[in-house]
Design a protein around this motif. Structure first.
Motif, PDB file in Angstrom:
ATOM      1  N   ARG A  42      33.232  55.340  39.839  1.00  0.00           N
ATOM      2  CA  ARG A  42      34.566  55.271  39.265  1.00  0.00           C
ATOM      3  C   ARG A  42      35.614  55.169  40.363  1.00  0.00           C
ATOM      4  NH1 ARG A  42      34.564  59.743  34.343  1.00  0.00           N
ATOM      5  NH2 ARG A  42      32.880  58.784  33.111  1.00  0.00           N
ATOM      6  N   LYS A 152      34.776  40.280  33.170  1.00  0.00           N
ATOM      7  CA  LYS A 152      35.144  41.308  32.192  1.00  0.00           C
ATOM      8  C   LYS A 152      34.749  40.876  30.775  1.00  0.00           C
ATOM      9  CE  LYS A 152      38.885  43.465  34.815  1.00  0.00           C
ATOM     10  NZ  LYS A 152      40.307  43.901  34.828  1.00  0.00           N
ATOM     11  N   HIS A 153      34.801  39.581  30.521  1.00  0.00           N
ATOM     12  CA  HIS A 153      34.405  39.078  29.203  1.00  0.00           C
ATOM     13  C   HIS A 153      32.923  39.334  28.952  1.00  0.00           C
ATOM     14  CE1 HIS A 153      34.388  36.535  25.634  1.00  0.00           C
ATOM     15  NE2 HIS A 153      33.329  35.901  26.122  1.00  0.00           N
ATOM     16  N   GLY A 155      31.439  41.950  29.740  1.00  0.00           N
ATOM     17  CA  GLY A 155      31.295  43.361  29.396  1.00  0.00           C
ATOM     18  C   GLY A 155      31.394  44.311  30.566  1.00  0.00           C
ATOM     19  N   MET A 156      31.707  43.794  31.762  1.00  0.00           N
ATOM     20  CA  MET A 156      31.849  44.685  32.915  1.00  0.00           C
ATOM     21  C   MET A 156      33.175  45.421  32.860  1.00  0.00           C
ATOM     22  SD  MET A 156      30.380  42.503  36.159  1.00  0.00           S
ATOM     23  CE  MET A 156      28.795  41.670  36.084  1.00  0.00           C
ATOM     24  N   ASP A 157      33.138  46.708  33.245  1.00  0.00           N
ATOM     25  CA  ASP A 157      34.387  47.456  33.322  1.00  0.00           C
ATOM     26  C   ASP A 157      35.017  47.259  34.703  1.00  0.00           C
ATOM     27  OD1 ASP A 157      33.068  49.174  35.142  1.00  0.00           O
ATOM     28  OD2 ASP A 157      32.468  50.544  33.548  1.00  0.00           O
ATOM     29  N   ASP A 158      36.186  47.861  34.910  1.00  0.00           N
ATOM     30  CA  ASP A 158      36.907  47.661  36.168  1.00  0.00           C
ATOM     31  C   ASP A 158      36.090  48.105  37.379  1.00  0.00           C
ATOM     32  OD1 ASP A 158      39.014  46.663  34.754  1.00  0.00           O
ATOM     33  OD2 ASP A 158      40.232  48.484  34.834  1.00  0.00           O
ATOM     34  N   GLN A 160      32.770  48.260  37.702  1.00  0.00           N
ATOM     35  CA  GLN A 160      31.668  47.336  37.952  1.00  0.00           C
ATOM     36  C   GLN A 160      32.166  46.045  38.597  1.00  0.00           C
ATOM     37  OE1 GLN A 160      30.206  47.328  33.847  1.00  0.00           O
ATOM     38  NE2 GLN A 160      28.285  48.241  34.536  1.00  0.00           N
ATOM     39  N   GLN A 195      26.050  41.721  27.253  1.00  0.00           N
ATOM     40  CA  GLN A 195      25.950  43.015  27.931  1.00  0.00           C
ATOM     41  C   GLN A 195      24.735  43.069  28.846  1.00  0.00           C
ATOM     42  OE1 GLN A 195      25.716  46.387  25.299  1.00  0.00           O
ATOM     43  NE2 GLN A 195      26.241  47.853  26.897  1.00  0.00           N
ATOM     44  N   LYS A 199      24.600  43.374  33.012  1.00  0.00           N
ATOM     45  CA  LYS A 199      23.822  44.364  33.770  1.00  0.00           C
ATOM     46  C   LYS A 199      22.995  43.690  34.856  1.00  0.00           C
ATOM     47  CE  LYS A 199      23.455  47.908  30.173  1.00  0.00           C
ATOM     48  NZ  LYS A 199      22.532  48.653  29.278  1.00  0.00           N
TER      49      LYS A 199
END
Length: 221
Positions: A42, A152-153, A155-158, A160, A195, A199
């Protein structure tokens, strides 16, 4: 009473794709640790990020881009004032493939400011620039920003996205339509959703640079 075993999430992969991922892991070396900063994935908000756009350079540090070899360009002086080490600057000049002289106001500042705005830490910004100074040669609006939006589209968060950019910043110089999206469509051919593809890319970001015909397809067969 016996201790409970912790639950482990397992990414379900088809047999051909599992074989493919294992082969990729073999290319990259066992137990490869991706580049991270800090003890947590994080992003810490405790320390404010520097305002790259308001850095003021000493007059003696800013040389004309037409100065001699013993001088430095305005871009080099700006990065130096922003905290880049001499070793990082040497790497940047080598990887840039010539005189490192992108325009500070229209190229360097906008890219570094935007990366900080989307949550990329100071050290990660330095890593992006040190590994891929070519990011200053492509359009921020047409190439760099769409690439991050595409990640981000998936599915990765900030966190990642920031980690991926620090380990493989070359993704910022690649066209979504011509280079990135075709690889996603190829992986979805194995029955994966966005998703699951995210990964895989988060674990093996180098896949974004591999040719489908020359490396990916032969490996999956």
């Amino acid at each position: 009473m016996g201790s409970r075993r912790p639950r482990v999430r397992v990414l379900q992969l088809s047999v051909p794709l599992l074989t493919f991922c294992l082969a990729v892991a073999g290319w990259l070396g066992p137990c490869r640790t991706w580049l991270t900063f800090g003890s947590s994935s994080r992003l810490s908000r405790a320390t404010p990020e520097p305002a790259w756009s308001v850095i003021r350079l000493p007059l003696r540090a800013v040389r004309s881009s037409t100065s001699g070899d013993e001088g430095c360009t305005a871009a080099e002086a700006y990065l130096s004032a922003s905290g880049f080490s001499d070793a990082e600057l040497r790497k940047i000049k080598v990887r840039y493939g010539g005189k490192f002289d992108p325009d500070v106001e229209t190229r360097v500042k906008p890219v570094m400011s935007w990366l900080a705005d989307i949550g990329v830490t100071t050290l990660q910004v330095r890593c992006v620039v040190s590994k891929c100074p070519m990011v200053f040669q492509v359009s921020l609006q047409q190439i760099v920003q769409p690439a991050v939006k595409w990640l981000k589209h998936l599915g990765m968060d900030d966190g990642q996205v920031a980690k991926l950019l620090a380990s493989f910043p070359g993704v910022l110089t690649r066209s979504v339509e011509r280079t990135l999206e075709p690889k996603v469509k190829w992986l979805k051919g194995f029955g994966l959703d966005d998703q699951q593809v995210a990964k895989i890319y988060a674990s093996f970001p180098q896949l974004l640079s591999y040719s489908i015909e020359e490396k990916l397809k032969p490996t999956s067969q």
